[in-house]
Structures are given as structure tokens and as C-alpha cells.
Design an enzyme around this catalytic site. Sequence first.
Site, PDB file in Angstrom:
ATOM      1  N   GLY A  98       0.834  -1.210   0.000  1.00  0.00           N
ATOM      2  CA  GLY A  98       0.000   0.000   0.000  1.00  0.00           C
ATOM      3  C   GLY A  98       0.862   1.251   0.000  1.00  0.00           C
ATOM      4  O   GLY A  98       0.569   2.229  -0.699  1.00  0.00           O
ATOM      5  N   ARG A 126      -7.899  -2.486  -1.618  1.00  0.00           N
ATOM      6  CA  ARG A 126      -7.666  -1.371  -0.689  1.00  0.00           C
ATOM      7  C   ARG A 126      -8.023  -0.022  -1.309  1.00  0.00           C
ATOM      8  O   ARG A 126      -8.002   0.152  -2.519  1.00  0.00           O
ATOM      9  CB  ARG A 126      -6.218  -1.425  -0.203  1.00  0.00           C
ATOM     10  N   SER A 170      -3.564   9.021   8.255  1.00  0.00           N
ATOM     11  CA  SER A 170      -2.804   8.095   7.403  1.00  0.00           C
ATOM     12  C   SER A 170      -1.481   8.723   6.964  1.00  0.00           C
ATOM     13  O   SER A 170      -1.459   9.754   6.278  1.00  0.00           O
ATOM     14  CB  SER A 170      -3.632   7.726   6.167  1.00  0.00           C
ATOM     15  N   ASP A 323       0.072  -0.831  13.142  1.00  0.00           N
ATOM     16  CA  ASP A 323       0.391  -2.139  12.556  1.00  0.00           C
ATOM     17  C   ASP A 323       0.554  -3.240  13.613  1.00  0.00           C
ATOM     18  O   ASP A 323       0.849  -4.390  13.271  1.00  0.00           O
ATOM     19  CB  ASP A 323       1.671  -2.046  11.715  1.00  0.00           C
ATOM     20  N   LYS A 350      -6.421  -2.578   6.003  1.00  0.00           N
ATOM     21  CA  LYS A 350      -5.026  -3.002   5.799  1.00  0.00           C
ATOM     22  C   LYS A 350      -4.961  -4.191   4.827  1.00  0.00           C
ATOM     23  O   LYS A 350      -5.935  -4.472   4.147  1.00  0.00           O
ATOM     24  CB  LYS A 350      -4.389  -3.332   7.152  1.00  0.00           C
TER      25      LYS A 350
HETATM   26  C1  S3P Z   1       2.846   3.284   6.514  1.00  0.00           C
HETATM   27  C2  S3P Z   1       1.785   3.860   7.119  1.00  0.00           C
HETATM   28  C3  S3P Z   1       0.729   3.115   7.810  1.00  0.00           C
HETATM   29  C4  S3P Z   1       1.084   1.656   8.028  1.00  0.00           C
HETATM   30  C5  S3P Z   1       1.776   1.042   6.875  1.00  0.00           C
HETATM   31  C6  S3P Z   1       3.031   1.819   6.496  1.00  0.00           C
HETATM   32  C7  S3P Z   1       3.850   4.152   5.874  1.00  0.00           C
HETATM   33  O1  S3P Z   1      -0.458   3.229   7.074  1.00  0.00           O
HETATM   34  O2  S3P Z   1      -0.071   0.907   8.341  1.00  0.00           O
HETATM   35  O3  S3P Z   1       2.152  -0.299   7.187  1.00  0.00           O
HETATM   36  O4  S3P Z   1       4.970   3.694   5.596  1.00  0.00           O
HETATM   37  O5  S3P Z   1       3.555   5.339   5.663  1.00  0.00           O
HETATM   38  P1  S3P Z   1      -1.361   4.568   7.130  1.00  0.00           P
HETATM   39  O6  S3P Z   1      -1.287   5.231   5.826  1.00  0.00           O
HETATM   40  O7  S3P Z   1      -2.704   4.073   7.446  1.00  0.00           O
HETATM   41  O8  S3P Z   1      -0.767   5.448   8.200  1.00  0.00           O
END
Ligand code: S3P
Length: 444
Positions: A98, A126, A170, A323, A350
Site C-alpha cells: 500500500g 484497498r 494516514s 500495525d 489493511k
Molecule cells: C505506513 C503507514 C501506515 C502503516 C503502513 C506503512 C507508511 O499506514 O499501516 O504499514 O509507511 O507510511 P497509514 O497510511 O494508514 O498510516
Amino acid sequence: MKKIVVINNKIKKFNVDTINIIGDKSISIRFIIFASLSNGKCIAKNILKSEDVLSVIKIIRKLGIKIKLKKNYCEVYGKGLNGYKFRKNLILDAGNSGTTARLICAALINSNHNIKITGDESLKKRDMQRIIDPLKKFGLKFKSKNGKLPLIIKGSNSLKSIKYFEKLGSAQCKSAVMISSLFVPGKTFLKCLPSRNHTEIMFKNVLKIPIKVKSKKNFDYIEIDGKKKFSSFNYNIPGDISSASFFIVLTLLSKNLNLKIKNINVNPSRIGIIKILNSMGGKIKFSNKKIYNGENIADLKITSSKNLNSINLNPSLNSSAIDEFLLIFLVASLSKGVSTFRNLGELNKKESKRLDWGYKILKMIGIKVLKIKNNGIKIWGNPKLKLNKTFIIKDYLKDHRIFMLSVIIALTLGGKWIIHDSDSFKTSFPSFLDTIKKLGGKFN
Ligand code: S3P
């Protein structure tokens, strides 16, 4: 062929007292993207070589940037903000990541062709609307069905800076806006719910981009001055707290064990799990603290904790442990009293629906658990819980954290565990099973 791991033995003692953990995933992905946009050769040591990071490397190479991945280091030959080569009919596959999918869209802001972004079965489920909305404000064009992958993206030559209110907490959305802001003249303003702040820290301390960050009571305010090129840089990537957390909980829940985990990034926006577990009676201590490029680094010392208490978690800690909730639910299941967690809707967005999976796995092992309003969960702890039945974990969309959680439950509580898709942990922590083996954990 089905890939299955079977565990039928608790871990009673550790063969070693100290472990090292692979490089932080968030910082590794950011290193590759920022290095590709810098002007010159960047070197990272201890970069995470997991499938998620390999996905971003493959994408950046497809955009015409040279990357050398060696045993102990990685070199990226950045060509500046206008350095990507946009071929016609380009398809970029973010795999399971993601962070890669969302951050890379932001860096394609000046593409002159349509680019297709896609991902695996889990990533296609997602939400991408969360980055489509702010990036469209800059002038990017998107085509997508229901705000999901695959999507088509096209840059524009009439881009403008924006003001954006990030309401999900986020880090990926915040970072997407911050990356696009680099390409446009003028100031971009962000008001956001707190989330991990590696992008802010790297912009300021490593890339030296003019950025102002103010943290007020409930929100962070960020101001970035765009159209600034930046020089190449080197980075020594610290250990990943999210990966370390599996071993923190393994130690905490086992009997009479101690473990030291070296060189972990203990950025305050990431250590929710440590604050939460220590407030439940856990024994996790920091030593050898230092600051590196604006990030806090420390060694962790964990001691098994006999008497753990329940928690009524203040949701303000949610984002700093986002996480780690599957592990936190497990600890709550073995604590004295009833624990409550709220506002965890993001967990169901997630790699799999983690709030639902947490509920399902706790029920499966005989814990009384209830879903409550506002995406909450209530867990009745049972410190005497021991398992002797057979448990099968499958069809979990290969969510790496569900695989690793299942291994930790098997090693701490017993029973026979048959865990499918036993390569799923490779997206974030390819040496996970090797570390389990090194400690003395047995599996087939
Ligand atoms: C991440 C942010 C988090 C986390 C993901 C990694 C990142 O997601 O769950 O594993 O590297 O910016 P969010 O966008 O929901 O904060």
C-alpha cells in the site's frame, strides 16, 4: 503446491540473548523513492530486502532509474524531480505494498502519458480514493473503478500547490501530498491527524527541503515550499519496530525469558506498542539511545512479564501502534481483566480486514471477545489460557502480520497450528522464520 507451516511446540528457552531486526519498511520505501528524485548517487545500508521493497525498486527501475542492490547496501542513481522516463503503456505493479502504490502515484505528477498502477489481490481491495482526492487537487488526472486498483494516472503541466486536511491519520496520504508538493511551485499546506512522521523527518534532516511542522493538540500542521531540488544522500536504515514487535510479544508472554533487540527505530510516532504494553505491566526498556538523521534509535531489552493487566486504550495512541494491534489483542487476551479498544476502523483497511481477523482468531482460541460500536473491540483476558487443540489459519489474503501473529501464538500458548501461505511473511520480514529458528523455535 500449498505452502504450509506446522508448529506443535511452545518455545521454552532462547538459544541466543540478542537479535538484530531487518531495516524499517517505511524508511526503506521512502529511501528508494526520495533517492530516485534526488540529484546523484544515494547509498542505503541495512535496507529491507522484502517483497514490498523489491516492488518499489522494480517500479523505480521501470521509470528509468538505475538501482544496484548489493548484499550489504543499495545504490540509487537519482536523476532529479524531472528524471523519470515515462514510456507509453507503462504498467507499474506495487504487489502487496500500500505504501508503494500510494506514494508512487504522487511521484508521477509530471508524467506525460497514462500510467497504469496495479497490485496483488489484497492491494486491489484497498482504498486508493484517499490519495486520489488530494492528488487531483494538484492537477493529476485519475481513472479508477470505485477508487481501487488498477487505476490510470496522468500528470499535468498545469499543477498548483494545495491546502489539504488529512482526516484519516494516514501517513501514506500525508506522504503522498508531501511528495507531490515537491514538484509544484508555491507553498502546500497540510493539516493532519497525527501519523508516523518519517517523511517530515527525512524532508527536513536528510533532503533539507524547506518544511515547517507544528504539532498542536489534535493536529499536525505542515507547510512545504515546492520546486526545490535536493542533493543525493546516504542513509543507514535502523531496525523496524513493527517487525521487532513479534519478538517483544514472544518474550513478554513466555516464561522467564530475556531478549535484547539491537538498533531499533523508536520514533515516538511508532512506539505505541511499547507504551501500551508497558502500561499493561510489560517490561520493555530502552538503552543505548541515540538520534540519527532526526530519528530516535535504541536497543530494546524485554523481560517476560508474569502479571499483565487489561487496558482501556485511549484512541489517541491508535496511530502510533496501527500495525501492531493484532499483537496487542493477543497480549490483552492473556491479561487480567477486560480490555477495550475503539476507533479502529482503519485496521479493516489493511492487507486484510485485521480488526475482523483479530476477533476471529481470539474467538478461535477460546477468548471471550465482543465487537463494540465505533469499530471497537472488547477482550476478556484469561491469563491461564493454554491451548491443546489443532488450529488452522488460511484464506487470510496472505496478510504477513496474520501469519506472524499465528506463529507467535503457537510458540507461546501451544496447540498444533497449521498455517497456510507460509511465504506471506516475506512482504515485510523475510528473515522472520530464520530468527524464530535462531531463538530455538521449532516448526516444519
Ligand atoms: C505506513 C503507514 C501506515 C502503516 C503502513 C506503512 C507508511 O499506514 O499501516 O504499514 O509507511 O507510511 P497509514 O497510511 O494508514 O498510516
